[in-house]
Design a protein around this motif. Structure first.
Motif: not given
Length: 225
Positions: A11, A14, A153, A157
């Motif tokens: 995490t 990410i 994610l 992202v």
């Protein structure tokens, strides 16, 4: 290494990648590819939906995390509990719609000095609010299952990379600005659908209308929390 520690490491990585992608979008691509008023309108639409979705949820994401360990003791009750929370979320969204329509002009004026520019995008704001509402519930459900890496994610992202692709497509002339705004909603929808597919593949997504395992007292707590 425990699952919580591993997920914390992933995490963190990410989050840093997400910050980098967001940095490129906000400080380079958006100012280069969009006019200032277009950036303002895009942010107004997104910010409005982001602000509205917690109100529409009525705190149900927190209720899910709090009551999941107490109420879900077996696989059958897992699907029923998620179904109940989603149904309550739909009810909350209906209440939100009534309030929004009642004070629509005042609300839009708060987000934009030129509220007229936002008027044509009101349906987009409402759809995005609904998508973020359900996404928040599904993310909380994933956290209750100790599945945090993939949701993070997607949040940190993937959605930012999709915005990178969309703004680049607009700059290349492959779509109009109005289409660009609409497709941003589809980007958030892809985020939600990806979470649902992820949970379905891991066999953690099920629905049931058998709510007998929840007592009246607990139901009242869920509603009033």
């Amino acid at each position: 290494m425990g699952i919580v520690v591993r997920q914390s490491i992933f995490t963190t990585i990410i989050s840093y990648v997400g910050v980098l992608v967001g940095y490129v979008n906000v400080l380079y691509l958006f100012p280069k590819f969009l006019e200032p008023d277009q950036i303002g309108l895009l942010r107004s639409v997104q910010d409005a939906a982001i602000l509205f979705s917690p109100f529409a949820q009525f705190g149900l994401s927190h209720s899910l995390i709090r009551y999941y360990p107490q109420l879900v003791k077996e696989k059958n009750s897992q699907g029923a509990f998620l179904s109940l929370i989603l149904l309550m979320s739909l009810g909350g969204f209906v209440i939100f719609l009534v309030v929004f329509k009642t004070f629509e002009q005042s609300i839009l004026t708060y987000f934009s000095e030129n509220a007229a520019a936002m008027l044509q995008y009101v349906p987009i704001v409402l759809w995005l609010t609904f998508i973020l509402l359900i996404t928040g519930i599904i993310e909380s459900y994933s956290r209750s299952l100790l599945k945090t890496v993939f949701p993070n994610l997607m949040r940190e992202v993937a959605i930012r990379l999709m915005m990178t692709v969309l703004v680049t497509a607009y700059f290349m002339g492959w779509m109009s600005f109005e289409t660009f705004i609409v497709t941003t909603v589809f980007a958030y929808l892809v985020w939600l659908l990806s979470l649902l597919v992820y949970l379905a593949v891991s066999k953690d997504l099920s629905f049931s209308m058998k709510f007998a395992f929840i007592s009246r007292e607990k139901t009242k707590e869920l509603v009033l929390l």
